[in-house]
Design a protein around this motif. Structure first.
Motif, PDB file in Angstrom:
ATOM      1  N   GLU A  46     -37.888 -24.358 -16.722  1.00 59.73           N
ATOM      2  CA  GLU A  46     -38.696 -24.812 -15.872  1.00 59.73           C
ATOM      3  C   GLU A  46     -38.565 -26.244 -15.321  1.00 59.73           C
ATOM      4  OE1 GLU A  46     -43.195 -24.726 -13.996  1.00 59.73           O
ATOM      5  OE2 GLU A  46     -42.971 -24.463 -16.091  1.00 59.73           O
ATOM      6  N   TYR A  47     -37.933 -26.314 -14.260  1.00 58.87           N
ATOM      7  CA  TYR A  47     -37.255 -27.911 -13.961  1.00 58.87           C
ATOM      8  C   TYR A  47     -38.434 -28.745 -13.431  1.00 58.87           C
ATOM      9  CZ  TYR A  47     -32.839 -25.794 -14.627  1.00 58.87           C
ATOM     10  OH  TYR A  47     -31.455 -25.231 -15.057  1.00 58.87           O
ATOM     11  N   MET A  48     -39.174 -29.330 -14.239  1.00 60.65           N
ATOM     12  CA  MET A  48     -40.144 -30.312 -13.904  1.00 60.65           C
ATOM     13  C   MET A  48     -40.159 -31.361 -12.793  1.00 60.65           C
ATOM     14  SD  MET A  48     -42.651 -28.519 -15.482  1.00 60.65           S
ATOM     15  CE  MET A  48     -44.089 -29.724 -15.838  1.00 60.65           C
ATOM     16  N   GLU A  49     -40.957 -31.835 -12.042  1.00 65.23           N
ATOM     17  CA  GLU A  49     -40.789 -32.743 -11.147  1.00 65.23           C
ATOM     18  C   GLU A  49     -40.387 -34.291 -11.927  1.00 65.23           C
ATOM     19  OE1 GLU A  49     -40.215 -32.966  -7.893  1.00 65.23           O
ATOM     20  OE2 GLU A  49     -40.481 -30.729  -7.893  1.00 65.23           O
ATOM     21  N   ASP A  50     -40.945 -34.215 -13.123  1.00 63.54           N
ATOM     22  CA  ASP A  50     -40.590 -35.699 -14.099  1.00 63.54           C
ATOM     23  C   ASP A  50     -39.355 -35.502 -14.840  1.00 63.54           C
ATOM     24  OD1 ASP A  50     -41.946 -33.803 -15.597  1.00 63.54           O
ATOM     25  OD2 ASP A  50     -43.195 -35.232 -16.434  1.00 63.54           O
ATOM     26  N   GLY A  51     -38.587 -34.345 -14.891  1.00 63.01           N
ATOM     27  CA  GLY A  51     -37.804 -33.974 -15.756  1.00 63.01           C
ATOM     28  C   GLY A  51     -36.239 -34.771 -15.189  1.00 63.01           C
ATOM     29  N   SER A  52     -35.341 -34.949 -16.260  1.00 61.83           N
ATOM     30  CA  SER A  52     -34.040 -35.585 -15.788  1.00 61.83           C
ATOM     31  C   SER A  52     -33.324 -34.818 -15.011  1.00 61.83           C
ATOM     32  CB  SER A  52     -33.199 -35.874 -17.296  1.00 61.83           C
ATOM     33  OG  SER A  52     -32.807 -34.588 -17.957  1.00 61.83           O
ATOM     34  N   SER A  53     -33.497 -33.594 -14.880  1.00 63.06           N
ATOM     35  CA  SER A  53     -32.857 -32.820 -13.879  1.00 63.06           C
ATOM     36  C   SER A  53     -32.973 -33.004 -12.407  1.00 63.06           C
ATOM     37  CB  SER A  53     -32.705 -31.297 -14.196  1.00 63.06           C
ATOM     38  OG  SER A  53     -32.208 -30.878 -15.371  1.00 63.06           O
ATOM     39  N   LYS A  54     -34.110 -33.201 -12.312  1.00 55.27           N
ATOM     40  CA  LYS A  54     -34.972 -33.456 -11.006  1.00 55.27           C
ATOM     41  C   LYS A  54     -34.659 -34.880 -10.544  1.00 55.27           C
ATOM     42  CE  LYS A  54     -37.246 -29.888  -9.433  1.00 55.27           C
ATOM     43  NZ  LYS A  54     -37.162 -29.140  -8.213  1.00 55.27           N
ATOM     44  N   ASN A  55     -34.321 -35.882 -11.444  1.00 49.22           N
ATOM     45  CA  ASN A  55     -34.232 -37.218 -11.412  1.00 49.22           C
ATOM     46  C   ASN A  55     -32.751 -37.937 -11.624  1.00 49.22           C
ATOM     47  OD1 ASN A  55     -36.995 -38.219 -10.604  1.00 49.22           O
ATOM     48  ND2 ASN A  55     -37.421 -36.691 -12.249  1.00 49.22           N
ATOM     49  N   MET A  56     -31.674 -36.936 -11.245  1.00 53.66           N
ATOM     50  CA  MET A  56     -30.506 -37.417 -11.748  1.00 53.66           C
ATOM     51  C   MET A  56     -29.970 -38.700 -11.186  1.00 53.66           C
ATOM     52  SD  MET A  56     -28.268 -37.087 -14.098  1.00 53.66           S
ATOM     53  CE  MET A  56     -29.010 -35.631 -14.877  1.00 53.66           C
ATOM     54  N   LEU A  57     -30.219 -38.689  -9.749  1.00 52.05           N
ATOM     55  CA  LEU A  57     -29.561 -39.964  -8.932  1.00 52.05           C
ATOM     56  C   LEU A  57     -30.178 -41.208  -9.464  1.00 52.05           C
ATOM     57  CD1 LEU A  57     -27.518 -40.094  -6.876  1.00 52.05           C
ATOM     58  CD2 LEU A  57     -29.272 -40.449  -4.943  1.00 52.05           C
ATOM     59  N   ARG A  58     -31.533 -41.058  -9.911  1.00 51.98           N
ATOM     60  CA  ARG A  58     -32.080 -42.404 -10.279  1.00 51.98           C
ATOM     61  C   ARG A  58     -31.423 -42.601 -11.892  1.00 51.98           C
ATOM     62  NH1 ARG A  58     -34.801 -46.837  -8.749  1.00 51.98           N
ATOM     63  NH2 ARG A  58     -35.834 -45.725  -7.312  1.00 51.98           N
ATOM     64  N   GLN A  59     -31.193 -41.699 -12.417  1.00 54.40           N
ATOM     65  CA  GLN A  59     -30.662 -41.994 -13.947  1.00 54.40           C
ATOM     66  C   GLN A  59     -29.099 -42.481 -13.617  1.00 54.40           C
ATOM     67  OE1 GLN A  59     -32.122 -41.214 -16.517  1.00 54.40           O
ATOM     68  NE2 GLN A  59     -33.290 -39.220 -16.832  1.00 54.40           N
ATOM     69  N   TYR A  60     -28.506 -41.886 -12.719  1.00 48.15           N
ATOM     70  CA  TYR A  60     -27.047 -42.592 -12.272  1.00 48.15           C
ATOM     71  C   TYR A  60     -27.152 -44.067 -11.937  1.00 48.15           C
ATOM     72  CZ  TYR A  60     -22.488 -42.182 -10.249  1.00 48.15           C
ATOM     73  OH  TYR A  60     -21.098 -42.221  -9.922  1.00 48.15           O
ATOM     74  N   TYR A  61     -28.361 -44.360 -11.232  1.00 51.81           N
ATOM     75  CA  TYR A  61     -28.424 -45.642 -10.981  1.00 51.81           C
ATOM     76  C   TYR A  61     -28.858 -46.649 -12.221  1.00 51.81           C
ATOM     77  CZ  TYR A  61     -30.049 -49.825  -8.423  1.00 51.81           C
ATOM     78  OH  TYR A  61     -30.411 -51.129  -7.942  1.00 51.81           O
ATOM     79  N   LYS A  62     -29.684 -46.063 -12.847  1.00 50.98           N
ATOM     80  CA  LYS A  62     -30.250 -47.157 -14.027  1.00 50.98           C
ATOM     81  C   LYS A  62     -29.348 -47.008 -15.420  1.00 50.98           C
ATOM     82  CE  LYS A  62     -34.738 -46.827 -14.403  1.00 50.98           C
ATOM     83  NZ  LYS A  62     -36.101 -46.216 -14.768  1.00 50.98           N
ATOM     84  N   ASN A  63     -28.473 -46.074 -15.424  1.00 47.61           N
ATOM     85  CA  ASN A  63     -27.589 -45.787 -16.560  1.00 47.61           C
ATOM     86  C   ASN A  63     -25.995 -45.782 -16.536  1.00 47.61           C
ATOM     87  OD1 ASN A  63     -30.165 -45.318 -18.590  1.00 47.61           O
ATOM     88  ND2 ASN A  63     -30.548 -43.802 -16.696  1.00 47.61           N
ATOM     89  N   PRO A  64     -25.663 -46.939 -15.703  1.00 47.82           N
ATOM     90  CA  PRO A  64     -24.207 -46.712 -15.485  1.00 47.82           C
ATOM     91  C   PRO A  64     -23.190 -46.728 -16.528  1.00 47.82           C
ATOM     92  CG  PRO A  64     -25.070 -48.942 -14.626  1.00 47.82           C
ATOM     93  CD  PRO A  64     -26.373 -48.080 -15.376  1.00 47.82           C
ATOM     94  N   ARG A  65     -23.676 -47.557 -17.597  1.00 47.10           N
ATOM     95  CA  ARG A  65     -22.763 -47.481 -18.852  1.00 47.10           C
ATOM     96  C   ARG A  65     -22.600 -46.260 -19.308  1.00 47.10           C
ATOM     97  NH1 ARG A  65     -24.621 -52.699 -22.038  1.00 47.10           N
ATOM     98  NH2 ARG A  65     -26.691 -51.931 -21.067  1.00 47.10           N
ATOM     99  N   GLY A  66     -23.799 -45.435 -19.412  1.00 43.81           N
ATOM    100  CA  GLY A  66     -23.892 -44.065 -20.032  1.00 43.81           C
ATOM    101  C   GLY A  66     -22.969 -43.356 -19.320  1.00 43.81           C
ATOM    102  N   PHE A  67     -23.214 -43.365 -18.053  1.00 41.26           N
ATOM    103  CA  PHE A  67     -22.269 -42.425 -17.333  1.00 41.26           C
ATOM    104  C   PHE A  67     -20.944 -42.742 -17.230  1.00 41.26           C
ATOM    105  CE2 PHE A  67     -26.624 -41.300 -15.363  1.00 41.26           C
ATOM    106  CZ  PHE A  67     -26.196 -39.805 -15.325  1.00 41.26           C
ATOM    107  N   ALA A  68     -20.541 -43.831 -17.029  1.00 44.67           N
ATOM    108  CA  ALA A  68     -19.208 -44.560 -17.253  1.00 44.67           C
ATOM    109  C   ALA A  68     -18.502 -43.878 -18.519  1.00 44.67           C
ATOM    110  CB  ALA A  68     -19.065 -45.859 -16.939  1.00 44.67           C
ATOM    111  N   PHE A  69     -19.289 -44.130 -19.572  1.00 44.40           N
ATOM    112  CA  PHE A  69     -18.531 -43.863 -20.984  1.00 44.40           C
ATOM    113  C   PHE A  69     -18.350 -42.277 -20.847  1.00 44.40           C
ATOM    114  CE2 PHE A  69     -19.769 -41.277 -24.668  1.00 44.40           C
ATOM    115  CZ  PHE A  69     -18.853 -41.797 -25.679  1.00 44.40           C
TER     116      PHE A  69
END
Length: 294
Positions: free
Chosen positions: A205-228
């Motif tokens: 179940e993809y919750m509204e507060d889950g990481s899948s639903k908030n990926m664009l925000r994750q992308y913005y807040k965690n750039p070094r993790g994504f770049a890695f």
């Protein structure tokens, strides 16, 4: 010792964690341990888990509290502690069909071989619909190979613990709380295939507060993790188009993190230079979508 560890990283999910617990209590096979990694929750997660631990569940519950660091740090902690042959992550907002553990244990006993890293199985919605596509009708595949050949949707990965621990832990970047989990899976793909079990073992179940639903925000807040992760993907990726898209995302994350050495650090320097205008455009789009007040 149990055969399987079901591990659940959780953060402030006391309100929904019970459905996972109830599903484990209903398992037709209790040959597992439930390991809960509490990633710094400030709700009543600890209290409800302690009540469950006092029950006669038929399986062991282990509870570990750690400082909040994000999903990948919960996986790091779990892999440090797991001592069973197999392990599977069931997220705090997901649960297992009643026969899932029995399916996993029996399938592994019938098919296990040191040349495989584990099992790939199906995720389904609550209505029983398979997420994405079913797995191919063959004995084994790599996770990356499945998606490269038209596979779709999240799948459940059951790894041999000794294999997943062969590879480095997820890196932890100060001030960030996300590194894509497919890092370790991609490394394992280079050496092993996964046995295919075309049966559901997780209800998602993809919750509204889950990481899948908030990926664009994750992308913005965690750039070094994504770049890695983009650099790792470039190293092992195949096909011009796929690698070019990866370079675009790598450039975008590098702009967000203000890393001026991104071309020098790239495994594909020429392609990264070509991708820079597109990566800068994506960077602007990410900034726009994460602007204050949106």
């Amino acid at each position: 010792m149990a055969t399987l560890t079901v591990f659940t990283p959780t953060y402030n999910r006391a309100y929904v964690l019970k459905q996972c617990y109830d599903s484990l209590c209903r398992q037709t096979c209790k040959d597992f341990v439930w390991l809960i990694i509490d990633d710094g929750s400030n709700d009543n997660t600890k209290e409800i888990v302690e009540k469950w631990m006092a029950n006669d569940n038929g399986f062991e519950i282990r509870y570990v509290y750690k400082k909040n660091g994000g999903m990948h740090t919960g996986h790091n902690k779990a892999y440090e502690l797991i001592d069973t042959e197999l392990n599977v992550c069931i997220d705090s907002d997901d649960f297992m069909p009643d026969d899932a553990v029995e399916l996993i244990v029996n399938f592994w006993e019938e098919n296990k071989d040191s040349s495989y890293s584990g099992i790939i199985a199906l995720d389904v919605y609550k209505n029983g619909q398979v997420i994405g596509k079913e797995l191919p009708n063959k004995k084994s595949t790599t996770l990356s190979g499945y998606y490269q050949n038209g596979g779709q949707g999240d799948k459940k990965l059951i790894y041999r613990t000794e294999i997943i621990n062969k590879y480095p832990p997820y890196p932890e970047f100060e001030g960030e709380k996300f590194v894509p989990l497919d890092y370790k899976y991609l490394l394992a793909d280079q050496d092993y295939e996964l046995l295919i079990m075309n049966k559901p073992v997780c209800v998602v179940e993809y919750m509204e507060d889950g990481s899948s639903k908030n990926m664009l925000r994750q992308y913005y807040k965690n750039p070094r993790g994504f770049a890695f992760m983009r650099k790792v993907s470039m190293k092992y990726g195949t096909g011009f188009l796929k690698n070019f898209k990866t370079c675009i995302h790598y450039v975008s994350s590098s702009f967000i993190s203000k890393n001026r050495k991104f071309v020098k650090e790239s495994p594909r320097k020429g392609m990264t230079v070509l991708a820079t205008p597109f990566g800068f455009a994506l960077y602007l789009l990410v900034l726009y979508n994460n602007r204050e007040g949106k």
